[in-house]
Design a protein around this motif. Sequence first.
Motif, PDB file in Angstrom:
ATOM      1  N   ARG A 227     -36.048  48.457  -6.078  1.00 13.75           N
ATOM      2  CA  ARG A 227     -36.592  46.958  -7.017  1.00 13.75           C
ATOM      3  C   ARG A 227     -36.902  45.899  -6.027  1.00 13.75           C
ATOM      4  N   VAL A 228     -36.243  46.070  -5.041  1.00 16.74           N
ATOM      5  CA  VAL A 228     -36.611  44.762  -4.240  1.00 16.74           C
ATOM      6  C   VAL A 228     -38.112  44.587  -3.788  1.00 16.74           C
ATOM      7  N   GLY A 229     -38.706  45.803  -3.845  1.00 22.39           N
ATOM      8  CA  GLY A 229     -40.100  45.767  -3.502  1.00 22.39           C
ATOM      9  C   GLY A 229     -40.489  45.581  -1.956  1.00 22.39           C
ATOM     10  N   GLY A 230     -40.108  46.289  -1.209  1.00 20.76           N
ATOM     11  CA  GLY A 230     -40.541  46.284   0.094  1.00 20.76           C
ATOM     12  C   GLY A 230     -39.348  46.078   1.159  1.00 20.76           C
ATOM     13  N   GLU A 231     -39.828  45.790   2.501  1.00 15.44           N
ATOM     14  CA  GLU A 231     -38.790  45.650   3.426  1.00 15.44           C
ATOM     15  C   GLU A 231     -38.544  44.080   3.560  1.00 15.44           C
ATOM     16  N   THR A 269     -37.080  34.210   4.912  1.00 10.76           N
ATOM     17  CA  THR A 269     -36.925  35.712   4.589  1.00 10.76           C
ATOM     18  C   THR A 269     -38.126  36.012   3.944  1.00 10.76           C
ATOM     19  N   VAL A 270     -38.640  37.005   4.280  1.00 13.29           N
ATOM     20  CA  VAL A 270     -40.151  37.518   3.727  1.00 13.29           C
ATOM     21  C   VAL A 270     -39.793  38.939   3.158  1.00 13.29           C
ATOM     22  N   THR A 271     -40.224  39.232   1.770  1.00 11.09           N
ATOM     23  CA  THR A 271     -39.825  40.463   1.314  1.00 11.09           C
ATOM     24  C   THR A 271     -41.212  40.912   0.913  1.00 11.09           C
ATOM     25  N   SER A 272     -41.413  42.061   1.518  1.00 10.66           N
ATOM     26  CA  SER A 272     -43.068  42.773   1.611  1.00 10.66           C
ATOM     27  C   SER A 272     -43.174  44.158   1.815  1.00 10.66           C
ATOM     28  N   VAL A 298     -36.760  43.149  11.162  1.00 13.21           N
ATOM     29  CA  VAL A 298     -37.227  43.891   9.797  1.00 13.21           C
ATOM     30  C   VAL A 298     -36.299  44.814   9.701  1.00 13.21           C
ATOM     31  N   ARG A 299     -35.961  44.773   8.314  1.00  9.48           N
ATOM     32  CA  ARG A 299     -34.757  45.716   7.899  1.00  9.48           C
ATOM     33  C   ARG A 299     -35.164  46.207   6.472  1.00  9.48           C
ATOM     34  N   ALA A 300     -34.381  47.095   6.363  1.00 12.32           N
ATOM     35  CA  ALA A 300     -34.438  47.914   4.724  1.00 12.32           C
ATOM     36  C   ALA A 300     -33.565  47.025   3.924  1.00 12.32           C
ATOM     37  N   PRO A 301     -33.794  46.815   2.584  1.00 11.35           N
ATOM     38  CA  PRO A 301     -33.040  46.213   1.918  1.00 11.35           C
ATOM     39  C   PRO A 301     -31.670  46.226   1.742  1.00 11.35           C
TER      40      PRO A 301
END
Lengths: 332, 294
Positions: A227-231, A269-272, A298-301
Motif C-alpha cells: 500500500r505504501v507504493g514503492g520503495e 524521505t522519498v517514497t517512489s 534505499v530500502r523496502a518499506p
Amino acid sequence: MTEYAIDADGIELTYSDGTKAVRGIDLQVPRGEFYAFLGPNGAGKTTTIKTLATLLAPTGGEIRVNGFDAVSGSRRVRESIGYMAQETSVDEELTARENIRFACESYGVPRGERAERIDELLDLVDLADVADKRAGGFSGGMKKRLDAATALVHRPPLVFLDEPTTGLDPKARNRLWDYFRTINDAGTTIFLTTQYLEEADQLCERIGVILDGEIVASGAPAELKQRVGGEILDVDLADGDSQQAAEIARRAGLFEPGATVEVTDSGLTVTSQRARERGTDLLVELRDAGIPVTGFNVRAPTLDDVFLAITGEHVETGPSAGEATEELEVGR
Amino acid sequence: MSTPTAEETGTGESAVDRSSNSYFGEVWVNFKRWNRKAVRNPFVLVVSLVQPVIFLVLFTQVFGGVAGDALSRSGAGVSYETYLVPAIAVQVAIAAAATSGVGLVNDIENGMFEKVLVSPMSRSAVFLGKTAAELLRIAVQVGIILGLGVVLGAEVGTGLLGALGVVAVGVVFSLWFIGFSNSLAVLTKDQESTIIGANLLQFPLLFLSSAFLPLEALPGWIRTVARFNPVTYGVDAARSLMLNADAASVFSASGFGAVWNAVLPALGVLLALDLLFGGIAVAMIRRASSSKVQ
C-alpha cells in the motif's frame, strides 16, 4: 470445533465517562494463526485484548472465543485461553517453579501431570537452571519468560500476548520471539498486540492496524507494505537545506506523479516506484545545487511507512534486534 | 448479549487440557500461596509482632507499678502482665490484619490480581483462601504473644481452653480490621496509603479503649469514646478469659456464668462489625474485579 479461535462482531467498549476506547471492531482469527494488533499507545489495543480475555465486558457487540461467548461463557473462555498482561505478572516471593506450579493449580492441571509440565515449561523458557530461585531476583527478561510460561500451563489453544516485549532489550526480545514461534508452530493461535512494527512484521501472518479504537487496515505484512507504493529513499542532509532539497526532489520528471516527498528531522524521505532507479539522479542534482548530502539509503518499506501511508502518523518503532545488548542475568 | 452458550450450540472446545478444580480445591490453592508468601517474607510476620512485643515489655516494666495501683483500686486484684496481655493480643491482631490490605495492593501492583482474575478460579475462593491464610497467621501471632506473656508472669485463669479462647477472640476481632484494610487497599490502590491509613488508626483505637487501664481510671471523654470502640469489646472478651471473671467494661449478659456473660455480648458486637466491614470489603473487591467497565 469452530473454525475461528476469535470471532468478534462489532466490539464496542465505552467507559462510564463517555470515553470510547473501542469503536466497533470486527475480528475473525482462524485457529493456528499468528495475528497482531499494531497501533500506537492509547489506540485501544489493551482494552480490546482485555475484552477478548473476559477481563472487561464489552458495552456492545458479540465475542466468541474458542466457540464460547465471552460474556455468558466467561469461565469456559478463561479455561481455554492463556493471557500475558502488558505488565509482567509474577509473584516475586515465589520461585520460578512455584510460580508455574501455582498457575498449574489455578488452571486445574491434573496433579499427576504437574511436575512434568513444570519441567517442560522451565525448559521451554530456559529457566531450568534458576527454577528454584525466587523470581524477585530475576532480570526483566527472565520475569517475562516466566510470565509467558505461566500462561501456557494448561496448553491453551489460544494465547493473548499484550505487548509482550515492551521494555525488553533486543536479546531478551529475540528469545521471547523464538518461544512464541515455537508454540505457534505447535498449533497454538496467538493474538499479540504491539507498537513495534518489526515485531508484527517478524512474527505475524496477519496484522490489524488499530487507531482510536478502530481497525484502519488489515492484511498480511506484505500486503500492507504494498500500500505504501514503492520503495523508500532516505537522504540525510545538513541542517537547513531540507526545504530546498524537497523542492528539487518534487521537480517534475525526477519521480513519477504518485511519489511522495517528505521533509524529516534528518533530511528527506522519498517514497517512489522509481526510488532505486532515480535515487542517484536526485543525489547529483542536490550536489549541483550546492546541498551537501551526508548519507542516503534505499530500502523496502517498513510497517512504520505503512502506518504513515494509512493514517498520516508515524508510529514508534522498536529498538533494532541487531543491537547486541547484554541481558542482565540473575546473580543471586 | 443473548447469544446461545457453547453448550447449547455444541461448538465448545473440548481439547483443553484441564481437570476441574473443586471450590475447596481453589480455596486451598490460594491458602497455600499466601502461607508460603508469609513464611518467605518473615518481615510480615516479624514486623507485626515487634511493636506489640515492645509494648508488652515496656508497658509492664514502666507502667507496671502505677497501673497495678489503678488495678487494685478498681478491685481487679491481678498483675498488670495478666491484665495487659489481652490488650497486646488485640494489638497484634490489628497489626497483622493491617498487612492483609498490603498483600492485596501488592497483588494489584505486580499484576497477580489480574492474573488470578483471568484464570478460571472462582473469585470468592481466591479471597477466601487469602483470608484463611491471614487468619491462621493471626492465630499463630496471638499464640506467640500469649506464650510470651506467660513467660513474663501473666496467668491464664481459664487454662489451656481459655488460651485457645483468647486466640479465637483475636481471630474474630481481626476480621473487621481485615475488611477495613482491604477496603482501604482497593480504594487507594497504593501500598503506602494502605499502611499509613491502618497505622494512623491503630494508636487511637488502642489508647481510647479499655486496653491499657480500666475505664474507671480514664477521663470521661475517653470512657465515652471507648464504648464505641471495637478494641474495647475485643480486649474485654479476651481479658475475661484471661482473668476467669466478667471483665466487661460496657455491658454484660446474665445467666451464662461470669466469663460468658462478658464474652458473648462482646463477640456479638465483634461479629456484627465483621459482617459490616467484611461486607464493605467484599463489595469493593467485587467491584474492582468485575469486568463491567467503570
